[in-house]
Motif scaffolding. Structure first.
Motif, PDB file in Angstrom:
ATOM      1  N   ALA A  43       0.820  -1.214   0.000  1.00 13.25           N
ATOM      2  CA  ALA A  43       0.000   0.000   0.000  1.00 13.25           C
ATOM      3  C   ALA A  43       0.851   1.260   0.000  1.00 13.25           C
ATOM      4  O   ALA A  43       0.327   2.369  -0.067  1.00 13.25           O
ATOM      5  CB  ALA A  43      -0.923  -0.010   1.218  1.00 13.25           C
ATOM      6  N   GLY A  44       2.170   1.102   0.092  1.00 12.79           N
ATOM      7  CA  GLY A  44       3.047   2.266   0.073  1.00 12.79           C
ATOM      8  C   GLY A  44       3.116   2.989   1.399  1.00 12.79           C
ATOM      9  O   GLY A  44       3.586   4.117   1.471  1.00 12.79           O
ATOM     10  N   ARG A  45       2.622   2.331   2.510  1.00 10.72           N
ATOM     11  CA  ARG A  45       2.699   2.970   3.825  1.00 10.72           C
ATOM     12  C   ARG A  45       4.104   2.823   4.401  1.00 10.72           C
ATOM     13  O   ARG A  45       4.781   1.821   4.155  1.00 10.72           O
ATOM     14  CB  ARG A  45       1.703   2.318   4.806  1.00 10.72           C
ATOM     15  N   GLN A  46       4.546   3.797   5.164  1.00  7.94           N
ATOM     16  CA  GLN A  46       5.852   3.720   5.832  1.00  7.94           C
ATOM     17  C   GLN A  46       5.786   2.624   6.887  1.00  7.94           C
ATOM     18  O   GLN A  46       4.874   2.594   7.702  1.00  7.94           O
ATOM     19  CB  GLN A  46       6.179   5.064   6.509  1.00  7.94           C
ATOM     20  N   VAL A  47       6.718   1.719   6.880  1.00  7.72           N
ATOM     21  CA  VAL A  47       6.721   0.640   7.864  1.00  7.72           C
ATOM     22  C   VAL A  47       8.175   0.261   8.112  1.00  7.72           C
ATOM     23  O   VAL A  47       9.004   0.290   7.194  1.00  7.72           O
ATOM     24  CB  VAL A  47       5.879  -0.555   7.350  1.00  7.72           C
ATOM     25  N   GLU A  48       8.468  -0.089   9.373  1.00  8.79           N
ATOM     26  CA  GLU A  48       9.828  -0.470   9.703  1.00  8.79           C
ATOM     27  C   GLU A  48      10.101  -1.870   9.145  1.00  8.79           C
ATOM     28  O   GLU A  48       9.314  -2.793   9.369  1.00  8.79           O
ATOM     29  CB  GLU A  48       9.976  -0.478  11.231  1.00  8.79           C
ATOM     30  N   LEU A  49      11.198  -2.023   8.389  1.00 10.37           N
ATOM     31  CA  LEU A  49      11.512  -3.329   7.801  1.00 10.37           C
ATOM     32  C   LEU A  49      12.701  -3.930   8.533  1.00 10.37           C
ATOM     33  O   LEU A  49      13.848  -3.546   8.315  1.00 10.37           O
ATOM     34  CB  LEU A  49      11.812  -3.179   6.307  1.00 10.37           C
ATOM     35  N   THR A  50      12.411  -4.874   9.438  1.00 15.61           N
ATOM     36  CA  THR A  50      13.467  -5.554  10.179  1.00 15.61           C
ATOM     37  C   THR A  50      13.303  -7.059   9.957  1.00 15.61           C
ATOM     38  O   THR A  50      12.275  -7.509   9.422  1.00 15.61           O
ATOM     39  CB  THR A  50      13.351  -5.288  11.691  1.00 15.61           C
ATOM     40  N   THR A  51      14.291  -7.823  10.390  1.00 17.35           N
ATOM     41  CA  THR A  51      14.202  -9.280  10.278  1.00 17.35           C
ATOM     42  C   THR A  51      12.879  -9.762  10.875  1.00 17.35           C
ATOM     43  O   THR A  51      12.135 -10.515  10.260  1.00 17.35           O
ATOM     44  CB  THR A  51      15.389  -9.898  11.049  1.00 17.35           C
ATOM     45  N   ARG A  52      12.567  -9.291  12.092  1.00 18.10           N
ATOM     46  CA  ARG A  52      11.375  -9.774  12.795  1.00 18.10           C
ATOM     47  C   ARG A  52      10.088  -9.232  12.186  1.00 18.10           C
ATOM     48  O   ARG A  52       9.061  -9.922  12.179  1.00 18.10           O
ATOM     49  CB  ARG A  52      11.457  -9.392  14.282  1.00 18.10           C
ATOM     50  N   SER A  53      10.108  -8.009  11.669  1.00 17.67           N
ATOM     51  CA  SER A  53       8.847  -7.446  11.158  1.00 17.67           C
ATOM     52  C   SER A  53       8.501  -8.004   9.775  1.00 17.67           C
ATOM     53  O   SER A  53       7.370  -7.883   9.324  1.00 17.67           O
ATOM     54  CB  SER A  53       8.923  -5.913  11.113  1.00 17.67           C
ATOM     55  N   MET A  54       9.467  -8.611   9.081  1.00 15.81           N
ATOM     56  CA  MET A  54       9.196  -9.062   7.709  1.00 15.81           C
ATOM     57  C   MET A  54       8.814 -10.541   7.599  1.00 15.81           C
ATOM     58  O   MET A  54       8.009 -10.914   6.756  1.00 15.81           O
ATOM     59  CB  MET A  54      10.418  -8.800   6.828  1.00 15.81           C
ATOM     60  N   HIS A  55       9.460 -11.398   8.416  1.00 11.63           N
ATOM     61  CA  HIS A  55       9.206 -12.841   8.286  1.00 11.63           C
ATOM     62  C   HIS A  55       9.030 -13.486   9.645  1.00 11.63           C
ATOM     63  O   HIS A  55       9.588 -13.021  10.640  1.00 11.63           O
ATOM     64  CB  HIS A  55      10.388 -13.534   7.574  1.00 11.63           C
ATOM     65  N   ARG A  56       8.223 -14.563   9.669  1.00 13.18           N
ATOM     66  CA  ARG A  56       8.159 -15.376  10.878  1.00 13.18           C
ATOM     67  C   ARG A  56       8.417 -16.826  10.492  1.00 13.18           C
ATOM     68  O   ARG A  56       8.418 -17.179   9.300  1.00 13.18           O
ATOM     69  CB  ARG A  56       6.821 -15.202  11.593  1.00 13.18           C
ATOM     70  N   ARG A  57       8.636 -17.679  11.503  1.00 15.71           N
ATOM     71  CA  ARG A  57       9.010 -19.065  11.224  1.00 15.71           C
ATOM     72  C   ARG A  57       8.116 -20.014  12.013  1.00 15.71           C
ATOM     73  O   ARG A  57       7.978 -19.866  13.226  1.00 15.71           O
ATOM     74  CB  ARG A  57      10.485 -19.298  11.585  1.00 15.71           C
ATOM     75  N   PHE A  90      16.670 -18.848  14.425  1.00 12.69           N
ATOM     76  CA  PHE A  90      15.319 -18.590  14.923  1.00 12.69           C
ATOM     77  C   PHE A  90      15.220 -17.430  15.920  1.00 12.69           C
ATOM     78  O   PHE A  90      14.158 -16.842  16.056  1.00 12.69           O
ATOM     79  CB  PHE A  90      14.741 -19.860  15.573  1.00 12.69           C
ATOM     80  N   ALA A  91      16.316 -17.116  16.621  1.00 17.06           N
ATOM     81  CA  ALA A  91      16.227 -16.158  17.732  1.00 17.06           C
ATOM     82  C   ALA A  91      15.762 -14.775  17.272  1.00 17.06           C
ATOM     83  O   ALA A  91      15.094 -14.066  18.024  1.00 17.06           O
ATOM     84  CB  ALA A  91      17.586 -16.054  18.432  1.00 17.06           C
ATOM     85  N   ASP A  92      16.062 -14.393  16.030  1.00 16.49           N
ATOM     86  CA  ASP A  92      15.699 -13.049  15.557  1.00 16.49           C
ATOM     87  C   ASP A  92      14.301 -12.982  14.955  1.00 16.49           C
ATOM     88  O   ASP A  92      13.906 -11.963  14.380  1.00 16.49           O
ATOM     89  CB  ASP A  92      16.710 -12.581  14.500  1.00 16.49           C
ATOM     90  N   TYR A  93      13.545 -14.089  15.044  1.00 14.30           N
ATOM     91  CA  TYR A  93      12.210 -14.146  14.423  1.00 14.30           C
ATOM     92  C   TYR A  93      11.165 -14.513  15.462  1.00 14.30           C
ATOM     93  O   TYR A  93      11.479 -15.143  16.473  1.00 14.30           O
ATOM     94  CB  TYR A  93      12.176 -15.233  13.331  1.00 14.30           C
ATOM     95  N   ASP A  94       9.899 -14.191  15.193  1.00 19.53           N
ATOM     96  CA  ASP A  94       8.820 -14.776  15.974  1.00 19.53           C
ATOM     97  C   ASP A  94       8.647 -16.196  15.448  1.00 19.53           C
ATOM     98  O   ASP A  94       8.330 -16.399  14.265  1.00 19.53           O
ATOM     99  CB  ASP A  94       7.532 -13.963  15.806  1.00 19.53           C
ATOM    100  N   THR A  95       8.917 -17.164  16.320  1.00 22.08           N
ATOM    101  CA  THR A  95       8.943 -18.571  15.910  1.00 22.08           C
ATOM    102  C   THR A  95       7.913 -19.354  16.701  1.00 22.08           C
ATOM    103  O   THR A  95       7.821 -19.207  17.922  1.00 22.08           O
ATOM    104  CB  THR A  95      10.354 -19.157  16.195  1.00 22.08           C
ATOM    105  N   THR A  96       7.105 -20.175  16.012  1.00 20.87           N
ATOM    106  CA  THR A  96       6.178 -21.058  16.724  1.00 20.87           C
ATOM    107  C   THR A  96       6.638 -22.497  16.519  1.00 20.87           C
ATOM    108  O   THR A  96       7.183 -22.847  15.468  1.00 20.87           O
ATOM    109  CB  THR A  96       4.732 -20.939  16.202  1.00 20.87           C
ATOM    110  N   VAL A  97       6.429 -23.323  17.550  1.00 18.67           N
ATOM    111  CA  VAL A  97       6.801 -24.742  17.477  1.00 18.67           C
ATOM    112  C   VAL A  97       5.553 -25.577  17.740  1.00 18.67           C
ATOM    113  O   VAL A  97       4.869 -25.372  18.746  1.00 18.67           O
ATOM    114  CB  VAL A  97       7.883 -25.086  18.526  1.00 18.67           C
ATOM    115  N   THR A  98       5.237 -26.494  16.811  1.00 17.96           N
ATOM    116  CA  THR A  98       4.090 -27.394  16.982  1.00 17.96           C
ATOM    117  C   THR A  98       4.605 -28.825  16.904  1.00 17.96           C
ATOM    118  O   THR A  98       5.270 -29.185  15.927  1.00 17.96           O
ATOM    119  CB  THR A  98       3.051 -27.163  15.853  1.00 17.96           C
TER     120      THR A  98
END
Ligand code: NDP
Length: 323
Positions: free
Chosen positions: A182-196, A222-230
């Motif tokens: 959408a072209g909105r300003q958003v912070e792009l970091t390892t954690r804000s872009m991808h999860r595992r 994994f430490a730099d991401y929001d990670t879920t384990v199932t």
């Protein structure tokens, strides 16, 4: 008919075989392997040992190198460029300049053409990154990966004590992707872009809390991401997680004048990463044979490939129906 060889019969080799069978202007004439040829079950193509490659030099128009980037292609790229027109999908991004130089030297010496680092990333995504920046010079390019299986991260999970099997999915963070589109300003970091998301089959009696903690705290992976384990059973793993899906999105956002926004996007949703990569490699094989037929020699990348050379259609057909 373009006479195709597939070098290396793993996931990508099988994907390339499948892709060649779907292109009417191509035929798979041989599969090369380092293993005992009798142990490699192709869909029908003859199998030859890599030591016999020189005998195939004038029976093959293009050799699709399907070995792994980590250890295979450093040797296979230059060795095959000495014999054939070649295509590969070398994907260790940081080492591409060095790999290009080594394949270029071998290809030039033999007078062959070698098209390196095709596939989708590098490959189609690279083409779209260049296209987006060329038409929107003022802006920013962002690449999101997934949803898809990461083999490297899945392997890292399997190395943890008490883990029998595991599959890791990389997913783009949807809110961030939507904001970028959408072209909105958003912070792009390892954690804000991808999860595992991790699916794990544990040994009977294993300490699940310890396994989960080891996963989410694993540095680099994994430490730099929001990670879920199932935790799942072996049956659930086989039934629900046996595919190799992947995909991703390239977005170029920019402005065409003060305050006037524009964006260019390119999406891939792949049921099978190796089958799609094989499809790209096959089309690149067509382009490489045409470039070689015009007398081009040396290493090339996807930036040197024209859409006309990639397409099975004639230039007249393309002009009449695709412009
Ligand atoms: P695999 O590990 O499945 O295969 C690599 C090689 O290992 C094969 O060429 C084969 O060589 C050998 N091999 C395969 N199966 C066996 C087996 N059962 N026993 C012994 N050896 C085996 O890798 P992939 O095909 O999944 O991936 C290849 C490369 O593709 C990746 O390293 C990556 O670089 C690239 N890739 C690039 C992409 C892009 O977009 N650019 C996307 C996806 C992948 P041989 O037959 O000679 O034994």
């Amino acid at each position: 008919m373009i006479r195709v060889a597939v070098n290396g019969y793993g996931n990508l080799g099988r994907g390339a075989e499948q892709a060649v069978s779907r292109n009417d202007d191509m035929e798979l004439v041989v599969v090369f392997t380092r293993r005992d040829p009798g142990s490699v079950p192709t869909q029908g193509a003859p199998v030859a040992h890599v030591d016999d490659m020189p005998r195939w030099a004038d029976k093959v128009d293009v050799c699709l190198n399907c070995g792994g980037s980590a250890t295979d292609l450093d040797q296979q790229g230059p060795a095959t460029a000495a014999l054939f027109t070649t295509v590969d999908s070398f994907d260790t991004h940081a080492r591409i300049p060095e790999y290009f130089a080594s394949v270029d030297a071998a290809a030039r010496q033999a007078g062959n053409l070698a098209l390196i680092s095709t596939g989708w990333d590098p490959g189609l995504f690279s083409m779209l990154r260049v296209l987006g920046e060329a038409v929107l010079p003022e802006g920013a390019t962002t690449t999101f990966w997934g949803p898809g299986v990461s083999q490297g991260h899945s392997d890292a999970l399997r190395r943890i004590d008490g883990v029998l099997d595991a599959r890791q999915y990389t997913l783009p963070v949807e809110e961030t992707l939507a904001a970028v589109r959408a072209g909105r300003q958003v912070e792009l970091t390892t954690r804000s872009m991808h999860r595992r998301d991790c699916y794990v089959v544990a040994q009977d009696g294993a300490d699940l809390a310890r396994i989960e903690r080891e996963i989410v705290e694993m540095p680099n992976y994994f430490a730099d991401y929001d990670t879920t384990v199932t935790f799942v059973t072996a049956e659930e793993m086989a039934a629900e997680h046996s595919g190799i899906p992947h995909g991703g999105t390239v977005v170029r956002r920019g402005t065409t004048s003060e305050g006037v926004a524009a964006s260019v996007g390119f999406d891939l949703r792949l049921g099978s990463n190796p089958e799609f990569t094989g499809s790209v490699v096959a089309a690149m094989g067509r382009a490489a044979t045409r470039m070689a037929a015009r007398g081009e020699a040396g290493a090339r990348t996807v930036f040197d490939v024209t859409l006309a050379d990639l397409s099975a259609r004639t230039p007249e057909d393309l002009r009449a129906h695709y412009l």
